[in-house]
Structures are given as structure tokens and as C-alpha cells.
Design an enzyme around this catalytic site. Structure first.
Site, mmCIF file in Angstrom:
data_model
loop_
_atom_site.group_PDB
_atom_site.id
_atom_site.type_symbol
_atom_site.label_atom_id
_atom_site.label_comp_id
_atom_site.label_asym_id
_atom_site.label_seq_id
_atom_site.Cartn_x
_atom_site.Cartn_y
_atom_site.Cartn_z
ATOM 1 N N ASN A 60 -0.701 -4.701 -3.155
ATOM 2 C CA ASN A 60 -1.862 -3.823 -3.016
ATOM 3 C C ASN A 60 -1.462 -2.359 -3.215
ATOM 4 O O ASN A 60 -1.813 -1.479 -2.430
ATOM 5 C CB ASN A 60 -2.522 -4.019 -1.658
ATOM 6 C CG ASN A 60 -2.962 -5.455 -1.422
ATOM 7 O OD1 ASN A 60 -2.198 -6.249 -0.867
ATOM 8 N ND2 ASN A 60 -4.167 -5.796 -1.855
ATOM 9 N N HIS B 89 -7.442 -6.293 0.716
ATOM 10 C CA HIS B 89 -6.312 -5.366 0.780
ATOM 11 C C HIS B 89 -5.104 -5.885 1.554
ATOM 12 O O HIS B 89 -3.992 -5.439 1.312
ATOM 13 C CB HIS B 89 -6.774 -4.045 1.398
ATOM 14 C CG HIS B 89 -5.774 -2.939 1.291
ATOM 15 N ND1 HIS B 89 -5.344 -2.438 0.070
ATOM 16 C CD2 HIS B 89 -5.092 -2.239 2.231
ATOM 17 C CE1 HIS B 89 -4.469 -1.466 0.273
ATOM 18 N NE2 HIS B 89 -4.287 -1.340 1.574
ATOM 19 N N SER C 261 0.836 -1.203 0.000
ATOM 20 C CA SER C 261 0.000 0.000 0.000
ATOM 21 C C SER C 261 0.878 1.264 0.000
ATOM 22 O O SER C 261 1.556 1.527 -0.988
ATOM 23 C CB SER C 261 -0.963 -0.056 1.186
ATOM 24 O OG SER C 261 -2.005 0.876 1.057
#
Length: 272
Positions: A121, A242, A97
Site C-alpha cells: 500500500n 489499505h 504505507s
């Protein structure tokens, strides 16, 4: 696994990290609101073949924050300082992320210090609607309005693996420093396009992994990023969202082992 701290200069900020194993260095970067412990399954496995160093991002865990208003390139510069201070370059980088955005920037800005890069992700060129939503969330967090229930519901499903991982992630989110969280989230919200036009400069082995149920780090994003990189590969893990490194740890770690096994002078194309 050793939990330790590193001071970047005589009067500089402190960085907290978890380290295990020996061999070629692999640096792991977590997402906003998390900490280095989020890489637990990967540290345990990959430290059998590599020196694994999982960092607490600025303002997370035991690491000092960056100044308020810092943007993605500031986090990339921070990582560069850490790699220099540890004297471990060139490194393999895996980021989740926000960590994926930092890893991308590092690979672009410091190619000679990057053996390979893996994004879990990651985000890439959000739609105008998605960008507006994340910028709004960043402003709310900056104003002290922190909503943990909504991201947890978005990140996890109802499987036992999801429920177990959700409990751990919720604990990390509750423990994060509010100011450090706000600074990192603001950089995350603004950073999806910062290096997007330069992905073709990444010539090392590149891997993008996401879950087919992740509404923000979508399969299309992973595929588009991999297509932009000369030697990129995208993997979509079905039935996950996620936090794939926690909800599908064995699958993710197996893909990372394959990625780490590729000599940095070779490419996915060369060995296909």
C-alpha cells in the site's frame, strides 16, 4: 517474539522493536499511526525461515521521535542508523504505507545494504487533488485536530476480517504520541515524490502490493512503481483496501514468502 529496545548511540534515541526467528534478516516497517505489532501475522509466519525484526517508527510505540519537521530522508537516515546498530545488513525490507516510502528511500540510498524490497500500500506521485488533501490532513494533525473515524472508514470495509482489523488499528491510532504522529504524517504527506525519479536505481527484487479498493495507495501506483524498477512486480489483491497485511494476511504473507525465496542476485524476470 521478543519486544526489546535499542539505543542508537550512547546519548542517542531509543528504538523499540519486535524480533523473532533466525536466519537472513527481514526488517518490517509499519505505517503512520501504527506500531510494530501491526505485522503480527507476518512475524509469526516468516520468522520460521528468517530473523524478523519489526521496528516501531520514530514517535510510535516505544521509539523516540525525530525532531518536528523531519522529512522522509530523515526517516531513511534513521533506518540506516538502526541497521548499522543492529549489524544486520544487507537486509530484506518490507514497508507498509509510510514504511513503504522509507523502504524505497533506503533501497535507493543504500543499495549495498538492501537485498530486496517489498512495498505494501505504497504511495507514488499523488494527483494534485490527492496531494492537497493529504497536506491538509497533515496540517490539521499538526494543529492537534486528529480525526480517527475518517481514515478508519477509508481503510476498512464491512467484512468480519475488516471489522476485526479495524478494532486493532483503532487502538494503535488512539495510543500514538500526537507529536510523533504529526511529524511522521507530515513527512508522509510530502514524501510521495521524494524518490520517485530514482526508482530505476533499485536493481534488487522489488514487489509492490496493494488492494483494489485502496483509494490512496492505488493499483495504478503499484503498477507504475513496478514498471519503473528494472525487476519489479506488482500484485493487486481484490476485495481489500489499505491494511491488506491484516485483512488478507494469508495472501500477503504467501506473496512475501515467494519474494523472500528469490536469491537477491536473481530477478523476477530471470525466473519467469
Amino acid at each position: 517474539m521478543t519486544l526489546t529496545t535499542l539505543q542508537l548511540s550512547e546519548a542517542g534515541p531509543t528504538v523499540a522493536l519486535r524480533e523473532a526467528g533466525a536466519g537472513a534478516p527481514l526488517v518490517l516497517l509499519h505505517g503512520v499511526g501504527m506500531q510494530s505489532a501491526a505485522w503480527g501475522p507476518q512475524i509469526e509466519d516468516l520468522s520460521r525461515s528468517h530473523r524478523v525484526i519489526a521496528l516501531d517508527l520514530p514517535g510510535h510505540g516505544g521509539s523516540d521521535p525525530l525532531p518536528a519537521g523531519s522529512d522522509l530522508p530523515d526517516f531513511v537516515s534513521w533506518l540506516h542508523d538502526v541497521v548499522l546498530a543492529l549489524d544486520i545488513g544487507p537486509v530484506s525490507l518490507a514497508g507498509h504505507s509510510m514504511g513503504a516510502l522509507i523502504a524505497t528511500g533506503f533501497a535507493v540510498d543504500h543499495p549495498a545494504m538492501t537485498r530486496r524490497v517489498a512495498l505494501l500500500n505504497g504511495v507514488y506521485r499523488r494527483t494534485p487533488q490527492a496531494r492537497a488533501a493529504v497536506v491538509t490532513r497533515a496540517a490539521e494533525i499538526g494543529a492537534g485536530q486528529v480525526d480517527l473515524a475518517t481514515p478508519l472508514a477509508r481503510w476498512f470495509g464491512k467484512t468480519p476480517a475488516d471489522i476485526s482489523a479495524r478494532d486493532r488499528v483503532a487502538g494503535w491510532l488512539r495510543a500514538v504520541d500526537p507529536a510523533g504522529y504529526a511529524t511522521a504524517y507530515g513527512a508522509f504527506a510530502r514524501g510521495d515524490a521524494t524518490y520517485a525519479d530514482r526508482l530505476d536505481e533499485i536493481t534488487c527484487p522489488f514487489l509492490a502490493i496493494t488492494g483494489d479498493g485502496d483509494p490512496n495507495s492505488t493499483p495504478a501506483m503499484a503498477q507504475e512503481m513496478a514498471a519503473q524498477v528494472p525487476h519489479g512486480r506488482a500484485i493487486v489483491i481484490t476485495g481489500h483496501r489499505h491494511m491488506v497485511n491484516l485483512t488478507a494476511p494469508d495472501v500477503v504473507t504467501a506473496h512475501l514468502r515467494d519474494w523472500l525465496a528469490i536469491p537477491s542476485e536473481e530477478t523476477y524476470h530471470d525466473i519467469a
